[in-house]
Design an enzyme around this catalytic site. Structure first.
Site, PDB file in Angstrom:
ATOM      1  N   CYS A  65      -1.038 -37.238  48.467  1.00  0.00           N
ATOM      2  CA  CYS A  65      -0.072 -36.992  47.393  1.00  0.00           C
ATOM      3  C   CYS A  65       1.103 -36.136  47.842  1.00  0.00           C
ATOM      4  CB  CYS A  65      -0.771 -36.324  46.202  1.00  0.00           C
ATOM      5  SG  CYS A  65      -1.763 -37.453  45.200  1.00  0.00           S
ATOM      6  N   GLY A  66       1.141 -35.743  49.129  1.00  0.00           N
ATOM      7  CA  GLY A  66       2.268 -34.957  49.615  1.00  0.00           C
ATOM      8  C   GLY A  66       1.888 -33.582  50.130  1.00  0.00           C
ATOM      9  N   ASN A  68       1.215 -32.353  53.257  1.00  0.00           N
ATOM     10  CA  ASN A  68       1.971 -31.865  54.413  1.00  0.00           C
ATOM     11  C   ASN A  68       3.412 -31.543  54.050  1.00  0.00           C
ATOM     12  OD1 ASN A  68       0.551 -32.055  57.301  1.00  0.00           O
ATOM     13  ND2 ASN A  68      -0.369 -33.564  55.927  1.00  0.00           N
ATOM     14  N   HIS A 117      -7.708 -29.959  49.133  1.00  0.00           N
ATOM     15  CA  HIS A 117      -7.852 -31.200  48.366  1.00  0.00           C
ATOM     16  C   HIS A 117      -8.983 -31.078  47.347  1.00  0.00           C
ATOM     17  CE1 HIS A 117      -5.073 -33.089  51.042  1.00  0.00           C
ATOM     18  NE2 HIS A 117      -5.889 -33.187  52.054  1.00  0.00           N
ATOM     19  N   ARG A 139       0.972 -37.552  42.846  1.00  0.00           N
ATOM     20  CA  ARG A 139       1.756 -38.744  43.168  1.00  0.00           C
ATOM     21  C   ARG A 139       1.241 -39.879  42.306  1.00  0.00           C
ATOM     22  NH1 ARG A 139       1.908 -41.058  49.405  1.00  0.00           N
ATOM     23  NH2 ARG A 139       3.862 -42.249  49.275  1.00  0.00           N
ATOM     24  N   SER A 147      -1.365 -45.482  50.271  1.00  0.00           N
ATOM     25  CA  SER A 147      -1.227 -44.533  51.362  1.00  0.00           C
ATOM     26  C   SER A 147      -2.599 -44.101  51.880  1.00  0.00           C
ATOM     27  CB  SER A 147      -0.432 -43.307  50.896  1.00  0.00           C
ATOM     28  OG  SER A 147      -0.245 -42.398  51.952  1.00  0.00           O
ATOM     29  N   LYS A 259       5.484 -44.155  55.729  1.00  0.00           N
ATOM     30  CA  LYS A 259       6.737 -44.605  55.119  1.00  0.00           C
ATOM     31  C   LYS A 259       7.370 -43.548  54.234  1.00  0.00           C
ATOM     32  CE  LYS A 259       6.007 -49.637  54.962  1.00  0.00           C
ATOM     33  NZ  LYS A 259       5.928 -50.803  54.042  1.00  0.00           N
TER      34      LYS A 259
END
Length: 302
Positions: A65-66, A68, A117, A139, A147, A259
């Site tokens: 979900c983002g 990093n 997480h 996300r 992903s 991506k």
């Protein structure tokens, strides 16, 4: 001011030696699957008594979900705000490593930046007792699933999945690492209005990265100028992070950065799968505050 920095996972420090010859890459702890080489039951037990501090910085996100991205942003916000901030060369994921890793985290000087997480109910209770400020990233579920599928098949620490169709059902049934996306979302929805929690979406950051970073800076009361926030935003785009990943993430770069798009789910979802996810979202999240924030109709409809 400290120089610009970032965090990444240094696996040679966090990998857990296996005590047997079994090849299973995942194990179950209290009904949740975790990567066997990164997590162990003893670490979860150590986390239950981990000593946290009110000035700790915690990032919570369901996988893919983002995480990093958020770590990169927050490490640079902290570095710009604390001249003596020297982040370790390891992205500090609470549940990764051994009990000794937890002890090392406890001994680090402030400010400490952690990520996890873990489901809300499995985060160390002292985090909430001490009202640690938590940045939560979500996300849209369709892009998260796609992903996560690619991450499963590119990451040697996770089992390969024979097909997208197989993984889709695993994702929908919560039979993936860290369990169900929808369970995570429902848990955080109950706490959206608490003053020590800020929930942002991946899509919000994609649409206006500067405003997203400014929100984070304000949430943590970092006294940064507009110019500094803009400078951090300029270096926090997906392209910039992807280009720098050989230096920041080494061999993990191609695994973590793929991506970074919104809407990539359309490359794999069938119409039937899309409708199944639509029904699941309607059942679980459509009527919730977090569900509305995810703008499902905008990002998850053909």
């Amino acid at each position: 001011m400290a120089e610009e920095t970032t965090g990444f996972i240094k696996l040679d420090k966090l990998l857990i030696p296996l005590k047997d010859n079994k090849n299973e890459l995942m194990f179950s702890y209290k009904g949740v699957l975790y990567p066997r080489r990164l997590c162990c039951a003893e670490t979860f037990e150590a986390l239950e008594t981990m000593k946290v501090r009110k000035d700790d910085v915690l990032i919570a996100a369901y996988p893919k979900c983002g995480t990093n991205w958020a770590v990169h942003i927050l490490n640079n916000l902290v570095a710009a705000s604390y001249k003596d901030y020297l982040p370790g060369k390891t992205l500090q994921v609470l549940e990764f490593g051994t009990p000794e890793t937890v002890k090392e985290m406890e001994d680090q000087p402030p400010p400490r930046v952690f990520t996890t997480h873990l489901h809300y109910n499995n985060i160390p209770k002292s985090v909430f007792e001490n009202k640690v400020k938590i940045l939560v990233i979500f996300r849209n579920p369709k892009d998260t699933a796609v992903s996560y599928y690619h991450f499963y098949n590119k990451n040697p620490l996770l089992p390969n999945v024979s097909s997208w169709d197989e993984f889709f059902q695993m994702f929908m049934n919560g039979e993936v690492g860290w369990r169900s996306y929808f369970e995570h979302a429902l848990a955080w929805d109950k706490h959206m209005d608490e003053e020590n929690i800020l929930i942002l979406t991946y899509e919000e950051l994609k649409e206006n990265l500067y405003e997203g970073i400014k929100l984070i800076a304000d949430f943590y009361a970092f006294p940064l100028s507009e110019e500094k926030i803009k400078a951090i935003a300029d270096k926090a785009t997906f392209q910039e992070m992807n280009d720098n990943s050989p230096q920041t993430h080494g061999a993990l770069g191609p695994i973590i950065f793929r991506k970074g798009e919104v809407g990539d789910w359309k490359t794999l979802f069938t119409e039937a799968q899309s409708q199944e996810m639509d029904a699941k979202f309607e059942e679980c999240l459509a009527a919730t505050k977090l569900g509305r924030k995810l703008q499902y109709d905008k990002y998850c409809k053909f």
